[in-house]
Design an enzyme around this catalytic site. Sequence first.
Site, mmCIF file in Angstrom:
data_model
loop_
_atom_site.group_PDB
_atom_site.id
_atom_site.type_symbol
_atom_site.label_atom_id
_atom_site.label_comp_id
_atom_site.label_asym_id
_atom_site.label_seq_id
_atom_site.Cartn_x
_atom_site.Cartn_y
_atom_site.Cartn_z
ATOM 1 N N GLU A 234 0.838 -1.212 0.000
ATOM 2 C CA GLU A 234 0.000 0.000 0.000
ATOM 3 C C GLU A 234 0.877 1.268 0.000
ATOM 4 O O GLU A 234 0.676 2.175 -0.826
ATOM 5 C CB GLU A 234 -0.852 -0.050 1.262
ATOM 6 C CG GLU A 234 -1.936 0.960 1.328
ATOM 7 C CD GLU A 234 -2.590 0.943 2.713
ATOM 8 O OE1 GLU A 234 -2.353 0.003 3.502
ATOM 9 O OE2 GLU A 234 -3.321 1.909 2.996
ATOM 10 N N GLY A 236 3.995 1.368 -0.812
ATOM 11 C CA GLY A 236 4.801 1.300 -2.033
ATOM 12 C C GLY A 236 4.121 1.994 -3.204
ATOM 13 O O GLY A 236 4.770 2.686 -3.995
ATOM 14 N N CYS A 287 8.844 -10.387 5.290
ATOM 15 C CA CYS A 287 8.127 -10.214 4.024
ATOM 16 C C CYS A 287 8.087 -11.491 3.197
ATOM 17 O O CYS A 287 7.106 -11.769 2.522
ATOM 18 C CB CYS A 287 8.794 -9.115 3.223
ATOM 19 S SG CYS A 287 10.574 -9.359 3.104
ATOM 20 N N GLU A 390 -1.509 -10.552 3.368
ATOM 21 C CA GLU A 390 -0.324 -10.634 4.221
ATOM 22 C C GLU A 390 -0.732 -10.305 5.659
ATOM 23 O O GLU A 390 -1.267 -9.231 5.929
ATOM 24 C CB GLU A 390 0.718 -9.630 3.730
ATOM 25 C CG GLU A 390 2.015 -9.743 4.484
ATOM 26 C CD GLU A 390 3.057 -8.732 4.006
ATOM 27 O OE1 GLU A 390 2.719 -7.536 3.889
ATOM 28 O OE2 GLU A 390 4.199 -9.139 3.761
HETATM 29 P P1 NAD Z 1 4.978 0.407 6.086
HETATM 30 O O1 NAD Z 1 4.749 0.374 4.627
HETATM 31 O O2 NAD Z 1 3.859 0.801 6.963
HETATM 32 O O3 NAD Z 1 6.172 1.417 6.435
HETATM 33 C C1 NAD Z 1 7.438 1.284 5.840
HETATM 34 C C2 NAD Z 1 8.148 2.622 5.927
HETATM 35 O O4 NAD Z 1 7.445 3.565 5.135
HETATM 36 C C3 NAD Z 1 8.220 3.216 7.326
HETATM 37 O O5 NAD Z 1 9.473 3.838 7.509
HETATM 38 C C4 NAD Z 1 7.097 4.244 7.294
HETATM 39 O O6 NAD Z 1 7.298 5.296 8.212
HETATM 40 C C5 NAD Z 1 7.183 4.746 5.870
HETATM 41 N N1 NAD Z 1 5.958 5.362 5.354
HETATM 42 C C6 NAD Z 1 4.677 5.165 5.749
HETATM 43 N N2 NAD Z 1 3.835 5.942 5.024
HETATM 44 C C7 NAD Z 1 4.603 6.646 4.142
HETATM 45 C C8 NAD Z 1 4.313 7.597 3.119
HETATM 46 N N3 NAD Z 1 3.076 8.006 2.861
HETATM 47 N N4 NAD Z 1 5.340 8.096 2.394
HETATM 48 C C9 NAD Z 1 6.615 7.694 2.627
HETATM 49 N N5 NAD Z 1 6.948 6.794 3.601
HETATM 50 C C10 NAD Z 1 5.949 6.276 4.341
HETATM 51 O O7 NAD Z 1 5.549 -1.030 6.450
HETATM 52 P P2 NAD Z 1 5.929 -1.609 7.886
HETATM 53 O O8 NAD Z 1 4.650 -1.841 8.619
HETATM 54 O O9 NAD Z 1 6.996 -0.786 8.520
HETATM 55 O O10 NAD Z 1 6.607 -2.998 7.472
HETATM 56 C C11 NAD Z 1 5.870 -4.110 7.137
HETATM 57 C C12 NAD Z 1 5.719 -4.270 5.640
HETATM 58 O O11 NAD Z 1 7.000 -4.222 5.013
HETATM 59 C C13 NAD Z 1 5.138 -5.597 5.232
HETATM 60 O O12 NAD Z 1 4.178 -5.410 4.224
HETATM 61 C C14 NAD Z 1 6.322 -6.369 4.676
HETATM 62 O O13 NAD Z 1 5.997 -7.379 3.764
HETATM 63 C C15 NAD Z 1 7.126 -5.303 4.080
HETATM 64 N N6 NAD Z 1 8.531 -5.720 3.954
HETATM 65 C C16 NAD Z 1 8.999 -6.068 2.722
HETATM 66 C C17 NAD Z 1 10.302 -6.497 2.569
HETATM 67 C C18 NAD Z 1 10.840 -6.895 1.230
HETATM 68 O O14 NAD Z 1 12.051 -6.947 1.082
HETATM 69 N N7 NAD Z 1 10.026 -7.133 0.232
HETATM 70 C C19 NAD Z 1 11.140 -6.572 3.677
HETATM 71 C C20 NAD Z 1 10.640 -6.203 4.910
HETATM 72 C C21 NAD Z 1 9.319 -5.769 5.033
#
Ligand code: NAD
Length: 504
Positions: A234, A236, A287, A390
């Site tokens: 989301e 992303g 993830c 997820e």
């Molecule tokens: P998240 O997407 O909520 O947050 C990730 C980061 O993005 C944080 O630093 C957050 O502060 C920032 N963020 C939030 N909103 C933003 C915005 N509008 N603009 C810019 N930055 C923003 O994820 P999370 O809860 O911290 O982590 C869990 C998620 O991460 C899971 O979905 C997991 O699958 C994924 N993940 C993926 C990998 C991979 O390599 N594919 C690795 C680890 C985690």
Amino acid sequence: MADYQLFIDGERCDAASGETFATHDPATGEKIADVAKAGREDAVRAIEAARRAFDEGPWPKMSGKERAAKVNRIAELIGEHADELAELEARDGGGTIRKASLADIPGGKGAFEWFAKMAETQPDEVTLEGSPFPASENTVRYEPMGVCTGIIPWNFPFIMASWKIAPAIAAGNTSVIKPATFTPLTALKLAELIEEADLPPGVVNILAGPGGTVGEELAGSPLVDKTAFTGSTEVGRRIMQLASATVKPVTLELGGKSANIVLDDADLDQAAAGVLWGTFMHGGQVCESGTRALVQRGIYDEFVSMLADRAGKIVLGNPLDFATDLGPLVHRSQVETVERYVALGRDEVGEPITGGAKPEGLPEGLDTECYFQPTIFADVDNSAKIAQEEIFGPVLSVIPFDTEDEAIAIANDSIYGLAGGVQSGDLDRAKAVAARMRTGTVWINDYHLIDPQRPFGGYKQSGIGRELGTFGYDAYRQVKHVHVNPETSGRDNHFHYAVLSDQI
Ligand code: NAD
């Protein structure tokens, strides 16, 4: 003054607003530290510092060897502070000390070492032979991109910071990094080590703050040349939108719902351990976790009872105790998410065959509200929400199948494609199945092994691009073609001008 400050332009400082936020140990609920809370103003200052360091500073002009020496120095300092970093990582995020000291800290150090090696060994310029244009000389130059920002999640804070900083700076870029608010401490500790490694000011900047302000600035700013994001699908999507304003390249590592396929010729003992390791390591807050176990019908009943029996033996406790297998989830809010999915699973599928609740009988002083038992639902249909979405917690869906074709169809029936596994006694059979899985990594008779030398990333909505390996290094380099006509005067070799006119 905050206990942990921002690191901007080579100096540690408080936020411009003076605001701080507290970070807590999820195992006990205890406050660990006050952290400077960056706002948009601090993000702008950090980006401007990185811009100056790139446009005017020595870093991008240094040779790969010179940069590698600095990047290796950071790795060395990580090694010297490994115990302190591991304890901080375990306390801030709730992962076990075993995981922090065996995987997280060595994993981060390994990323710095690998990308230092890339800077030393990957050529900056390659000559191309065989041009159709007579007497031309053609080279491809690999150049740094500029200011690269990195936004990281809370599940592997130290490794994720390392994966974003190391390739960026090794390739000659400057970097601005934002850790997640739940888990800022090891990234900020890394800032101290980077300060000690004495890089030019502004080459690395690290600031903790909210995604909605700091994160949006890092992804959207026109002064930024590339953004790398790891987090939810989301967010992303939002990063892509923000980056699109300046057509900024993005690397996105997003969510997953990976399938671990257990074929009927697998060694059941090894496969059961593989499925449990693949799902419950770090409480499923990974993830690429194999949260869907696809099990062939002939071994299904025996295998499912092995899973239930062994999952019950996973020891929940204090993450700082080396005897603990699983600590708390990162935050009570994550437990609430898991509880919602488990309730949904009860409606969709029925009672879980093990787990399904917060644990009882934890050692005194631990916050029971932050823990959740390893939970397994059997006989799940792949269309169920618990098999499609997820959960990011310790919940496994076991799905039966009859034929390999059916297993592959189920595995690929997901919006995600980050990873997966095949457990089998027949390696050729397993490799043939792996080849048909639409996913970025497949582990055969194993799981979770990520190595800085191998590419990592997703198909479909699990992301764009690859981190690590040579692919992850090139993701931080621009490609420039330089064509030289060696004739510095005269008209020979310029016959193609006739495409416009014979008269010019
Ligand atoms: P998240 O997407 O909520 O947050 C990730 C980061 O993005 C944080 O630093 C957050 O502060 C920032 N963020 C939030 N909103 C933003 C915005 N509008 N603009 C810019 N930055 C923003 O994820 P999370 O809860 O911290 O982590 C869990 C998620 O991460 C899971 O979905 C997991 O699958 C994924 N993940 C993926 C990998 C991979 O390599 N594919 C690795 C680890 C985690």
